[in-house]
Design a protein around this motif. Structure first.
Motif, PDB file in Angstrom:
ATOM      1  N   ALA A 252       0.844  -1.201   0.000  1.00 57.92           N
ATOM      2  CA  ALA A 252       0.000   0.000   0.000  1.00 57.92           C
ATOM      3  C   ALA A 252       0.879   1.250   0.000  1.00 57.92           C
ATOM      4  O   ALA A 252       2.015   1.228   0.464  1.00 57.92           O
ATOM      5  N   ALA A 253       0.324   2.336  -0.519  1.00 58.67           N
ATOM      6  CA  ALA A 253       1.058   3.599  -0.590  1.00 58.67           C
ATOM      7  C   ALA A 253       0.294   4.691   0.133  1.00 58.67           C
ATOM      8  O   ALA A 253      -0.933   4.664   0.225  1.00 58.67           O
ATOM      9  N   VAL A 254       1.022   5.643   0.648  1.00 64.62           N
ATOM     10  CA  VAL A 254       0.434   6.807   1.307  1.00 64.62           C
ATOM     11  C   VAL A 254       0.427   8.004   0.356  1.00 64.62           C
ATOM     12  O   VAL A 254      -0.475   8.837   0.396  1.00 64.62           O
ATOM     13  N   TYR A 255       1.413   8.061  -0.532  1.00 61.67           N
ATOM     14  CA  TYR A 255       1.559   9.182  -1.457  1.00 61.67           C
ATOM     15  C   TYR A 255       1.570   8.682  -2.898  1.00 61.67           C
ATOM     16  O   TYR A 255       2.017   7.568  -3.181  1.00 61.67           O
ATOM     17  N   GLY A 256       1.119   9.520  -3.819  1.00 58.42           N
ATOM     18  CA  GLY A 256       1.458   9.396  -5.224  1.00 58.42           C
ATOM     19  C   GLY A 256       0.517   8.660  -6.147  1.00 58.42           C
ATOM     20  O   GLY A 256       0.550   8.883  -7.349  1.00 58.42           O
ATOM     21  N   ARG A 257      -0.301   7.738  -5.628  1.00 57.55           N
ATOM     22  CA  ARG A 257      -1.125   6.944  -6.548  1.00 57.55           C
ATOM     23  C   ARG A 257      -2.386   7.667  -7.003  1.00 57.55           C
ATOM     24  O   ARG A 257      -2.956   7.329  -8.040  1.00 57.55           O
ATOM     25  N   ALA A 258      -2.815   8.629  -6.248  1.00 57.54           N
ATOM     26  CA  ALA A 258      -4.029   9.373  -6.604  1.00 57.54           C
ATOM     27  C   ALA A 258      -3.672  10.617  -7.417  1.00 57.54           C
ATOM     28  O   ALA A 258      -2.812  11.404  -7.021  1.00 57.54           O
ATOM     29  N   LEU A 259      -4.337  10.772  -8.540  1.00 56.53           N
ATOM     30  CA  LEU A 259      -4.212  11.961  -9.371  1.00 56.53           C
ATOM     31  C   LEU A 259      -5.581  12.612  -9.494  1.00 56.53           C
ATOM     32  O   LEU A 259      -6.606  11.928  -9.496  1.00 56.53           O
ATOM     33  N   GLY A 260      -5.593  13.931  -9.614  1.00 56.27           N
ATOM     34  CA  GLY A 260      -6.845  14.645  -9.803  1.00 56.27           C
ATOM     35  C   GLY A 260      -6.809  15.461 -11.071  1.00 56.27           C
ATOM     36  O   GLY A 260      -5.734  15.848 -11.557  1.00 56.27           O
ATOM     37  N   PRO A 261      -7.977  15.749 -11.649  1.00 58.75           N
ATOM     38  CA  PRO A 261      -7.999  16.597 -12.839  1.00 58.75           C
ATOM     39  C   PRO A 261      -7.673  18.037 -12.484  1.00 58.75           C
ATOM     40  O   PRO A 261      -8.100  18.538 -11.441  1.00 58.75           O
ATOM     41  N   ALA A 262      -6.908  18.690 -13.317  1.00 57.24           N
ATOM     42  CA  ALA A 262      -6.637  20.107 -13.110  1.00 57.24           C
ATOM     43  C   ALA A 262      -7.929  20.904 -13.275  1.00 57.24           C
ATOM     44  O   ALA A 262      -8.825  20.524 -14.032  1.00 57.24           O
ATOM     45  N   MET A 263      -8.028  21.999 -12.533  1.00 55.83           N
ATOM     46  CA  MET A 263      -9.188  22.875 -12.655  1.00 55.83           C
ATOM     47  C   MET A 263      -9.396  23.269 -14.120  1.00 55.83           C
ATOM     48  O   MET A 263      -8.431  23.395 -14.892  1.00 55.83           O
ATOM     49  N   PHE A 264     -10.665  23.463 -14.503  1.00 56.13           N
ATOM     50  CA  PHE A 264     -10.972  23.806 -15.892  1.00 56.13           C
ATOM     51  C   PHE A 264     -11.914  24.991 -15.940  1.00 56.13           C
ATOM     52  O   PHE A 264     -12.836  25.116 -15.128  1.00 56.13           O
ATOM     53  N   ASP A 265     -11.686  25.869 -16.907  1.00 62.42           N
ATOM     54  CA  ASP A 265     -12.536  27.024 -17.130  1.00 62.42           C
ATOM     55  C   ASP A 265     -13.648  26.631 -18.100  1.00 62.42           C
ATOM     56  O   ASP A 265     -13.421  26.488 -19.303  1.00 62.42           O
ATOM     57  N   GLY A 266     -14.855  26.451 -17.572  1.00 63.28           N
ATOM     58  CA  GLY A 266     -15.974  25.999 -18.384  1.00 63.28           C
ATOM     59  C   GLY A 266     -16.338  26.956 -19.505  1.00 63.28           C
ATOM     60  O   GLY A 266     -17.021  26.569 -20.461  1.00 63.28           O
ATOM     61  N   ARG A 267     -15.882  28.212 -19.429  1.00 63.90           N
ATOM     62  CA  ARG A 267     -16.180  29.179 -20.475  1.00 63.90           C
ATOM     63  C   ARG A 267     -15.577  28.773 -21.812  1.00 63.90           C
ATOM     64  O   ARG A 267     -16.047  29.198 -22.873  1.00 63.90           O
ATOM     65  N   LYS A 268     -14.539  27.922 -21.770  1.00 63.97           N
ATOM     66  CA  LYS A 268     -13.916  27.459 -23.013  1.00 63.97           C
ATOM     67  C   LYS A 268     -14.872  26.621 -23.860  1.00 63.97           C
ATOM     68  O   LYS A 268     -14.672  26.488 -25.068  1.00 63.97           O
TER      69      LYS A 268
END
Length: 573
Positions: free
Chosen positions: A135-151
């Motif tokens: 098991a790991a405590v760091y590093g395995r989880a990634l999240g999407p970068a914030m996005f500007d919906g106006r695009k």
């Protein structure tokens, strides 16, 4: 409905290379990769918006050994993760799907980060859900970068909203990073400025849009996928569904697509991919594949009725056997009566259960679980308790001061008046534990004894009964300022609060058997040429277990990628 680029040919109404059913994360990723690999994909979505249940999720993906985390200094590799999964799942990887997932996951992250507008960033510390070897405590989880919906321009309206319970001021999204600033906006100049900036952006958005365009979590993920599809010119047919899969000489050659405009025969020589999100609101499948009693609540979006999975079964696909009949990946939810009269479901994931000064009791008034366990494990314990007591719901018990400090479900931190929530029948309050017991229908003496026993353990700083605070996950979600145990504090000062929670799946995990390239297998284990499944239509590679944050969306992206690569005649790692 978008319908550009259609080709009329002979007996066919249009021709594309590959048809993908379902515009959730798995389906959009499949279509995006197919386009980048030179195919002409057509994405079909039953509802009038893209995103599926993924749009209402945290948007996290669990990818061991990913490059962004390694570059950030978090040491990890797929071999450690394989050891962890072998222990957690408990059966050998005879199909090779787990290994394919671990091998290909980092490749998918790099592919999307380097070639599309889909961006994943390291979350940093976010422990795996069990303390086991590998098991790991760091590093395995990634999240999407914030996005500007106006695009997205005018197509922003085609993006599914988050659930109302996750919005602030009726339409503003906030992330885990934002939350402390909002709670402390009147206690810190920095937090006040931060919160004011968020509010100003939101108010500006409302001049042109029905909600905020600063997108985070799952909404950011699906928005980025949708934006990337638009940039690649991939047609997305909304309010459409595949009503029939067409075969020739033992292989899929196309499908009949039905919409308000009628039925169209679409040629697709590379095949059909089903990624419609599983069977969330299909009553019969819930009864067939989920534990008893069949849970009455689901976090799936309303249009998720198992159409794709039913179509796969009708065309020769076989349900994969599951060692443990969980049927879904689970979370406890509380029921919220919304202003429009509809019933909302607030998922209790990380913000309250692990905090010090809260316990969960079953129908007998006794504790039955480590309250800080993962949401999936919490519900598994609810079912174990139900087997003895024949009542599936449970109650979270705490002081009113706990709610003010940490929040409780749909009651935000900082709330001091709970009478409105009690009037709406969201929670119960009482000046004594005996009165609280009467309100929630448990034995008063038993509840009193349960709380006194817990208080004694909390004062010692060690939960010898259930181990709350013993694991990395527990401590991560607890309160580090509460010592010696970040998850334990006595419950002793009135008024007391109780909130009822129920099991609900955040994703189904029973689905059709596939090989490592997401080809659907028949009852004999042979691939059906040109027929693929990804996301929750495919049986979960985790076999009903939940190793860490993002264990559902991660496989959806990976096997959607592998399906597209196989259809394009290329090999994934």
């Amino acid at each position: 409905m978008e319908n550009s680029g259609a080709i009329t040919l002979g007996d066919w109404d249009a021709e594309y290379d590959l048809i993908i059913m379902g515009a959730g994360p798995g389906g959009m990723c499949t279509a995006l990769v197919a386009a980048l690999e030179g195919l002409r994909p057509l994405l079909i979505e039953k509802s009038d918006q893209v995103g599926g249940t993924g749009a209402t999720s945290a948007g996290t993906i669990w990818i061991p050994g990913n490059r962004p985390s390694l570059a950030a200094g978090f040491d990890d590799d797929a071999k450690k993760a394989a050891t962890y999964l072998d222990q957690l799942i408990g059966v050998p990887d005879e199909t090779g799907l787990r290994q394919a997932y671990l091998d290909t996951g980092p490749e998918v992250v790099d592919y999307l980060n380097d070639r599309t507008d889909v961006r994943f960033v390291p979350i940093g510390k976010h422990p795996d859900y069990r303390d086991m070897e590998g098991a790991a405590v760091y590093g395995r989880a990634l999240g999407p970068a914030m996005f500007d919906g106006r695009k997205l321009g005018r197509d922003f309206k085609h993006l599914r909203w988050p659930i109302p319970e996750f919005l602030v001021l009726g339409g503003m999204m906030v992330s885990r990073v934002d939350f402390p600033h909002l709670v402390n906006r009147y206690r810190s100049l920095e937090s006040f400025a931060y919160s004011a900036k968020l509010a100003l952006r939101y108010m500006t958005d409302l001049l042109r849009y029905p909600r905020g365009t600063r997108l985070v979590m799952g909404n950011a993920l699906v928005a980025r996928l949708y934006y990337s599809l638009k940039n690649q010119g991939v047609p997305v047919w909304l309010t459409s569904r595949v009503s029939e899969i067409l075969w020739e000489d033992g292989a899929v050659i196309g499908a009949v697509v039905t919409s308000e405009e009628g039925a169209r025969r679409i040629r697709a020589p590379k095949g059909v991919v089903s990624a419609t999100g599983g069977f969330g609101h299909n009553r019969k499948m819930r009864e067939d594949f989920m534990p008893t009693p069949t849970p009455p609540h689901s976090m799936a979006f309303a249009s998720n009725t198992g159409d794709g999975l039913e179509l796969l079964l009708q065309n020769g696909g076989a349900i994969a056997p599951e060692p443990a009949r969980t049927g879904g990946l689970w979370a406890p939810v509380s029921l919220v009566r919304r202003s429009d009269g509809s019933l909302g479901r607030y998922p209790h994931l990380v913000l309250d259960r692990a905090k010090p000064g809260l316990i969960a009791v079953n129908a007998s008034g006794r504790r039955f679980v480590n309250e800080a366990a993962s949401y999936h494990d919490f519900v598994q314990a609810m079912y174990a308790a139900n087997a003895r007591l024949n009542k599936i719901s449970a109650h979270l018990i705490c002081e009113a001061s706990f709610v003010t400090k940490y929040g409780l479900g749909n009651v935000h931190p900082g709330t001091t008046r709970l009478d409105r929530f009690e009037k709406e029948d969201y929670l119960k309050t009482a000046t004594t534990l005996e009165e609280l017991a009467q309100k929630i229908g448990v034995d008063a003496q038993t509840l009193r004894g349960t709380v006194e026993r817990y208080n004694a353990l909390a004062r010692e700083g060690r939960d010898q009964d259930f181990g709350k605070g013993d694991t990395e996950l527990n401590r991560f979600n607890g309160d580090p300022d509460n010592r010696p145990n970040p998850c334990l504090k006595p419950i002793e000062t009135a008024p007391f609060v109780a909130l009822e929670v129920w099991p609900a799946e955040i994703a189904t995990c029973t689905g059709v058997a596939t090989n490592a390239d997401a080809q659907v297998l028949d009852e004999h284990g042979q691939p059906l040429a040109g027929l693929y499944a990804a996301g929750n239509d495919m049986a979960s590679v985790m076999l009903g277990t939940y190793p860490g944050p993002g264990s559902n969306i991660g496989p959806a992206l990976v096997f959607g990628y592998r399906a597209a690569m196989h259809a394009a005649g290329k090999r994934a790692r």
